[in-house]
Enzyme design. Structure first.
Site, PDB file in Angstrom:
ATOM      1  N   LYS A  83      52.549 113.641  -2.725  1.00 15.61           N
ATOM      2  CA  LYS A  83      53.645 112.465  -2.737  1.00 15.61           C
ATOM      3  C   LYS A  83      54.144 112.894  -3.749  1.00 15.61           C
ATOM      4  CE  LYS A  83      55.261 107.696  -2.217  1.00 15.61           C
ATOM      5  NZ  LYS A  83      55.037 106.588  -2.088  1.00 15.61           N
TER       6      LYS A  83
HETATM    7  C1  E4P Z   1      57.030 104.531  -1.410  1.00 15.93           C
HETATM    8  O1  E4P Z   1      55.785 105.100  -0.594  1.00 15.93           O
HETATM    9  C2  E4P Z   1      57.589 103.482  -2.273  1.00 15.93           C
HETATM   10  O2  E4P Z   1      55.757 103.139  -2.181  1.00 15.93           O
HETATM   11  C3  E4P Z   1      58.198 102.536  -1.798  1.00 15.93           C
HETATM   12  O3  E4P Z   1      57.972 101.978  -0.347  1.00 15.93           O
HETATM   13  C4  E4P Z   1      59.065 101.722  -3.099  1.00 15.93           C
HETATM   14  O4  E4P Z   1      59.287 100.460  -2.623  1.00 15.93           O
HETATM   15  P1  E4P Z   1      60.623 100.281  -3.529  1.00 15.93           P
HETATM   16  O5  E4P Z   1      61.505  99.953  -3.710  1.00 15.93           O
HETATM   17  O6  E4P Z   1      59.649  97.971  -3.377  1.00 15.93           O
HETATM   18  O7  E4P Z   1      59.748  99.833  -5.174  1.00 15.93           O
END
Ligand code: E4P
Length: 219
Positions: A83
């Protein structure tokens, strides 16, 4: 639509994986920070539990550092997807990692042009964050609709992963739009399967079955 779990908690993943319906996992530094074990150990355990793509995020902010971290993360298991944040350095890293055969998930996407950049850089996945847009009064799912249309127009193969999901409605809408993946927190994943009428209906069927059995035995 593929269902990913948005968690780094091995117990949550093990429980949901027993269903055989978890297609992948997304983690991020905030999710990993909630867990007691070292990040690498957790990622190794997750990759053993789930054969599908497991996203692991770099923390460097320069392309060179991201590539170094990405190459190292990719050594954990063949299902790791690296990522990278949706910044210029992140996109440079995506291109270099792709040349190495390493798949990337471009995260923290909040606009259509950003999603176009991610696709043009060769991202395997792009992650638009719907909940965080809703939080600031912008309709998150509208972004998913727009990205779907633009990717379709140019036949980009980058998969749209709906991230920052907060409730079942986000998942339903993602499926309507035709998003490729929804990454779902464990609580929402469980809520999606449940319906009170299923539970009460099953209870009634079982009661009636028992009553009929008793009657049958009495005759
Ligand atoms: C996606 O890959 C992220 O880990 C995640 O969906 C972030 O979500 P949040 O806004 O609830 O932290």
């Amino acid at each position: 639509m593929k269902f990913f779990l948005d968690t780094a908690n091995v117990d949550e993943i093990r429980e949901a994986a027993e269903l055989g319906l978890v297609d992948g996992i997304t983690t991020n530094p905030s999710l990993l920070a909630k867990e007691a074990a070292p990040d690498r150990e957790i990622l190794e355990r997750i990759c053993e539990l789930v054969p599908g793509p497991v996203s692991a995020e770099v923390v460097a902010t320069d392309a060179e550092g991201m590539v170094r971290e990405g190459r190292d993360l990719a050594k954990i298991a063949s299902n790791i997807v690296v990522k990278c944040p949706l910044i210029a350095e992140g996109l440079k890293a995506v291109r270099i990692l792709k040349e190495d055969g390493i798949r990337s998930n471009v995260t923290l996407c909040f606009s259509v042009p950003q999603a176009l950049f991610a696709a043009k850089a060769g991202a395997y996945i792009v992650s638009p964050f719907v909940g965080r847009l809703d939080d600031i009064g912008t309709e998150g799912m509208a972004l998913i609709r727009d990205i779907r249309q633009v990717y379709r127009n140019y036949e980009f193969q980058t998969q749209i992963l709906v991230a920052s999901i907060r409730n079942p409605l986000h998942v339903i809408e993602a499926a309507r739009i035709g998003a490729d993946i929804a990454t779902i927190p464990a609580k929402v994943y469980q809520a999606l399967l449940k319906h009170p009428l299923t539970d009460s209906g099953l209870e009634r069927f079982l009661e009636d079955y028992k009553k009929a059995q008793k009657l049958g035995a009495a005759v």
